[in-house]
Scaffold this active site. Structure first.
Site, PDB file in Angstrom:
ATOM      1  N   TRP A 182      -1.210 -25.773 -12.049  1.00  0.00           N
ATOM      2  CA  TRP A 182      -2.148 -25.304 -13.033  1.00  0.00           C
ATOM      3  C   TRP A 182      -1.610 -25.293 -14.360  1.00  0.00           C
ATOM      4  O   TRP A 182      -2.237 -25.118 -15.485  1.00  0.00           O
ATOM      5  CB  TRP A 182      -2.455 -23.887 -12.669  1.00  0.00           C
ATOM      6  CG  TRP A 182      -1.415 -22.870 -12.472  1.00  0.00           C
ATOM      7  CD1 TRP A 182      -0.904 -22.507 -11.189  1.00  0.00           C
ATOM      8  CD2 TRP A 182      -0.452 -22.464 -13.419  1.00  0.00           C
ATOM      9  NE1 TRP A 182       0.336 -21.663 -11.186  1.00  0.00           N
ATOM     10  CE2 TRP A 182       0.535 -21.515 -12.699  1.00  0.00           C
ATOM     11  CE3 TRP A 182      -0.434 -22.285 -14.720  1.00  0.00           C
ATOM     12  CZ2 TRP A 182       1.440 -20.840 -13.299  1.00  0.00           C
ATOM     13  CZ3 TRP A 182       0.655 -21.720 -15.399  1.00  0.00           C
ATOM     14  CH2 TRP A 182       1.386 -20.712 -14.458  1.00  0.00           C
ATOM     15  N   ASN A 183      -0.411 -25.548 -14.412  1.00  0.00           N
ATOM     16  CA  ASN A 183       0.336 -25.202 -15.750  1.00  0.00           C
ATOM     17  C   ASN A 183       0.050 -26.614 -16.794  1.00  0.00           C
ATOM     18  O   ASN A 183       0.339 -26.358 -17.953  1.00  0.00           O
ATOM     19  CB  ASN A 183       1.929 -24.896 -15.676  1.00  0.00           C
ATOM     20  CG  ASN A 183       2.599 -25.980 -14.947  1.00  0.00           C
ATOM     21  OD1 ASN A 183       2.253 -26.860 -14.490  1.00  0.00           O
ATOM     22  ND2 ASN A 183       4.001 -25.978 -15.369  1.00  0.00           N
ATOM     23  N   LYS A 206      -5.858 -33.113  -5.270  1.00  0.00           N
ATOM     24  CA  LYS A 206      -6.242 -31.712  -5.070  1.00  0.00           C
ATOM     25  C   LYS A 206      -5.712 -31.054  -6.352  1.00  0.00           C
ATOM     26  O   LYS A 206      -4.310 -30.684  -6.400  1.00  0.00           O
ATOM     27  CB  LYS A 206      -5.759 -31.380  -3.593  1.00  0.00           C
ATOM     28  CG  LYS A 206      -5.435 -29.724  -3.765  1.00  0.00           C
ATOM     29  CD  LYS A 206      -6.957 -28.997  -3.551  1.00  0.00           C
ATOM     30  CE  LYS A 206      -6.813 -27.646  -3.533  1.00  0.00           C
ATOM     31  NZ  LYS A 206      -6.650 -26.776  -4.755  1.00  0.00           N
ATOM     32  N   PRO A 207      -6.421 -30.699  -7.409  1.00  0.00           N
ATOM     33  CA  PRO A 207      -6.001 -30.095  -8.383  1.00  0.00           C
ATOM     34  C   PRO A 207      -5.808 -28.525  -8.041  1.00  0.00           C
ATOM     35  O   PRO A 207      -6.577 -28.099  -7.066  1.00  0.00           O
ATOM     36  CB  PRO A 207      -6.862 -30.257  -9.626  1.00  0.00           C
ATOM     37  CG  PRO A 207      -8.335 -30.304  -8.767  1.00  0.00           C
ATOM     38  CD  PRO A 207      -7.875 -31.100  -7.562  1.00  0.00           C
ATOM     39  N   GLY A 236       5.108 -28.349  -8.009  1.00  0.00           N
ATOM     40  CA  GLY A 236       4.722 -27.113  -7.698  1.00  0.00           C
ATOM     41  C   GLY A 236       5.999 -26.345  -7.336  1.00  0.00           C
ATOM     42  O   GLY A 236       7.237 -26.711  -7.637  1.00  0.00           O
ATOM     43  N   SER A 237       5.918 -25.152  -6.574  1.00  0.00           N
ATOM     44  CA  SER A 237       7.120 -24.207  -6.368  1.00  0.00           C
ATOM     45  C   SER A 237       8.100 -25.107  -5.235  1.00  0.00           C
ATOM     46  O   SER A 237       7.524 -25.734  -4.354  1.00  0.00           O
ATOM     47  CB  SER A 237       6.842 -23.032  -5.945  1.00  0.00           C
ATOM     48  OG  SER A 237       5.958 -23.305  -4.448  1.00  0.00           O
ATOM     49  N   GLU A 244       8.062 -32.520  -7.403  1.00  0.00           N
ATOM     50  CA  GLU A 244       8.650 -32.230  -8.665  1.00  0.00           C
ATOM     51  C   GLU A 244       8.421 -30.562  -8.352  1.00  0.00           C
ATOM     52  O   GLU A 244       7.383 -30.075  -8.591  1.00  0.00           O
ATOM     53  CB  GLU A 244       7.856 -32.750  -9.991  1.00  0.00           C
ATOM     54  CG  GLU A 244       8.559 -32.677 -11.046  1.00  0.00           C
ATOM     55  CD  GLU A 244       8.147 -31.359 -11.753  1.00  0.00           C
ATOM     56  OE1 GLU A 244       8.800 -30.519 -12.002  1.00  0.00           O
ATOM     57  OE2 GLU A 244       6.938 -31.800 -12.418  1.00  0.00           O
ATOM     58  N   LEU A 245       9.761 -29.985  -8.217  1.00  0.00           N
ATOM     59  CA  LEU A 245       9.832 -28.440  -7.800  1.00  0.00           C
ATOM     60  C   LEU A 245      10.214 -27.660  -8.760  1.00  0.00           C
ATOM     61  O   LEU A 245      10.492 -28.051 -10.119  1.00  0.00           O
ATOM     62  CB  LEU A 245      10.488 -28.353  -6.371  1.00  0.00           C
ATOM     63  CG  LEU A 245      10.059 -29.270  -5.444  1.00  0.00           C
ATOM     64  CD1 LEU A 245      10.769 -29.328  -4.254  1.00  0.00           C
ATOM     65  CD2 LEU A 245       8.341 -28.953  -5.140  1.00  0.00           C
ATOM     66  N   CYS A 291       8.173 -26.062 -15.550  1.00  0.00           N
ATOM     67  CA  CYS A 291       9.432 -25.954 -14.768  1.00  0.00           C
ATOM     68  C   CYS A 291      10.591 -26.487 -15.597  1.00  0.00           C
ATOM     69  O   CYS A 291      11.775 -26.299 -15.112  1.00  0.00           O
ATOM     70  CB  CYS A 291       9.138 -27.244 -13.826  1.00  0.00           C
ATOM     71  SG  CYS A 291       7.769 -26.960 -12.788  1.00  0.00           S
ATOM     72  N   GLU A 336      13.328 -18.432 -11.513  1.00  0.00           N
ATOM     73  CA  GLU A 336      12.454 -18.902 -12.507  1.00  0.00           C
ATOM     74  C   GLU A 336      11.463 -17.804 -12.977  1.00  0.00           C
ATOM     75  O   GLU A 336      10.889 -17.316 -11.944  1.00  0.00           O
ATOM     76  CB  GLU A 336      11.803 -19.981 -12.068  1.00  0.00           C
ATOM     77  CG  GLU A 336      11.390 -20.944 -12.955  1.00  0.00           C
ATOM     78  CD  GLU A 336      10.789 -22.333 -12.276  1.00  0.00           C
ATOM     79  OE1 GLU A 336      10.361 -22.259 -11.284  1.00  0.00           O
ATOM     80  OE2 GLU A 336      10.492 -23.332 -13.088  1.00  0.00           O
TER      81      GLU A 336
END
Ligand code: SIN
Length: 490
Positions: free
Chosen positions: A165-166, A189-190, A242-243, A264-265, A298, A393
């Site tokens: 979402w960012n 899938k947004p 995401g996470s 990409e975490l 991130c 984080e």
């Protein structure tokens, strides 16, 4: 935050092209309209509109459509695919203001930043339209007579793209544009917080001439869609931002079908300032890195490490800049920090600040009385490694400043985390610049800059921050397989 499930027509009224706002999913070129779940404006808690909560059957239909569409899409010339991407890029520019308004309404970031994200997002589409013509294989000398060996590049197949979402636009284009350029087809899938930006991109892709089934967009809750995408043997690639927790979960779900994966975490970026740094430049870089999207990226500086000789001056200068930041709804003029995405984000931010203050940190900035959906931007001096924000984080506008004495100590602190996405450092000593930059365990290193995100540069992390690279020349490789074609009988 209280959430009100009351649809509002305001956003549609603000758009010069209201058709960009779709309360639907896009499957095989059909727009499936349903009002299963609300989409919330994080600044007010009000519903902006609704979206379908796509089912496993709809997810399977999107996968089947992408598989069918790929027969034609991969057979097209790269010029044809690049032309469509370039038209998509141009349409993003033509509709930049509407895209920015949709983005701010559902994500919260200030309009000026949303406009910047549209440009950033579009830059990936242009870059990969240009890269399409450089998908080269090579010819390998054969060890036996009468044979030639070709290393040929081929699209990996149907791709599942799960985005956060960012950055509701840029994280889609950074994944989808290289895949499309390579000849793959997409099921996107947004985030369920920010579906409308993705859907607006879908409308523009259609207008750019994207054939039906090439780009499918599924809205709704992530579990069922994610499980169906990852279980499918037709889906050959997953790209996720995401996470780390969810990335590891998805990687496990992809294991039985052995998909190619890019992850990409999370990060825990150190931002290091040496005594010999240019103070003004370091403060400017810290502002850019720490407070972009209200600290919700991130690559945001999570730990600011400052050498003792410059420490007090740095804290004072940073605090003065932070005190001048305006906080409010992203749609208002001159706002620097919008609302946080939701209540749990605020709870985590507040917990990190409370824990740090209880363990001896000092607030260097003024305290503000803000509505519940906004976080108070704060500089905390005398931060120490036993505080929660040293390990986790924060994902909010909190700038903890740690003190160090030596370069070796700074390096140990910087690398003392399981994460390795971004790291920044400021020095004017060129020998140290090289030595320290090489020793940092991070996929992205910024020397004397707080900005490490460009379409031209590889983006991605090491250690628990992920696998693979996005953007740059590397980004398209993630969507390609190499076939060794042994051509004998010559
Ligand atoms: C992210 O926060 O995941 C991406 C940030 C960027 O592209 O700069």
């Amino acid at each position: 935050m209280t959430v009100h499930d009351t649809p509002s027509t305001n956003l549609r009224d603000q758009l010069s092209d209201p058709d960009l706002l779709r309360e639907a999913a896009l499957i095989d070129g059909d727009w499936i309209e349903r009002a299963d779940m609300p989409v919330i404006d994080p600044a007010t808690g009000d519903a902006i509109g609704h979206m379908p909560d796509c089912t496993a059957a709809e997810t399977s239909a999107a996968i089947a459509a992408a598989e069918e569409a790929m027969k034609d899409w991969r057979a097209r010339t790269h010029v044809d695919r690049a032309d469509i991407l370039m038209r998509w890029y141009q349409l993003m520019y033509d509709h930049a203001e509407d895209l920015a308004r949709i983005l701010t309404a559902e994500q919260g970031k200030p309009l000026a930043e949303a406009r910047g994200e549209v440009v950033y997002g579009a830059s990936f589409v242009r870059w990969f339209a240009e890269e399409a013509r450089r998908i080269n294989g090579h010819i390998i000398p054969s060890p036996v007579p009468g044979k030639k060996i070709f290393a040929m590049k081929e699209p990996v197949g149907v791709c599942a793209i799960i985005t956060p979402w960012n950055f509701p636009i840029a994280m889609i284009t950074r994944k989808v544009a290289p895949g499309l350029a390579a000849g793959c087809t997409m099921v996107i899938k947004p985030s369920d917080f920010t579906p409308y930006s993705a859907l607006a991109l879908g409308v523009l892709a259609e207008r750019a001439g994207m054939p039906r089934g090439v780009l499918n967009i599924l809205t709704g809750r992530p579990e069922v869609i994610g499980e169906t995408l990852t279980a499918s043997p037709v889906v050959r690639k997953l790209s996720f931002t995401g996470s780390t927790r969810v990335g590891a979960l998805l990687a496990g779900q992809c294991a039985p079908t052995l998909k190619k994966i890019s992850l990409e975490l999370g990060g825990n970026a150190p931002f290091i300032v040496f005594d010999d740094a240019d103070l003004d430049a370091a403060v400017e870089g810290a502002m850019q890195s720490k407070f972009r999207n209200g600290g919700q990226t991130c690559v945001c500086a999570n730990r600011i490490l400052v050498q003792s000789g410059i420490y007090d001056a740095f804290v004072a200068a940073l605090a003065a800049r932070v005190d001048a930041l305006t906080v409010g709804p992203g749609t208002a003029e001159g706002i620097a920090i919008g609302p946080m995405i939701n209540t749990s984000a605020i709870t985590k931010i507040n917990a990190h600040v409370a824990d740090a203050l209880a363990k001896g940190a000092r607030r260097a900035t003024k305290a503000r009385d803000l509505p519940a959906q906004f976080a108070d931007p704060v500089v905390l001096s005398e931060a120490t490694v036993d505080m929660q924000l040293a390990d986790e984080e924060t994902f909010g506008p909190v700038a903890p400043v740690f003190r160090f004495e030596t370069e070796a100590e700074a390096l140990a602190l910087a690398n003392g985390t399981p994460f390795g996405l971004a790291a920044y450092f400021y020095t004017t000593d060129m020998a140290r610049a090289f030595r320290f930059g090489e020793a940092l365990e991070a996929g992205l290193v910024g020397l004397n800059t707080g900005v490490v995100s460009h379409a031209e540069a590889p983006f991605g992390g090491v250690k628990a921050s992920g696998l693979g690279r996005e953007g740059a020349q590397e980004g398209i490789e993630e969507y390609l397989e190499t076939k060794a074609f042994h051509f004998a009988g010559l």
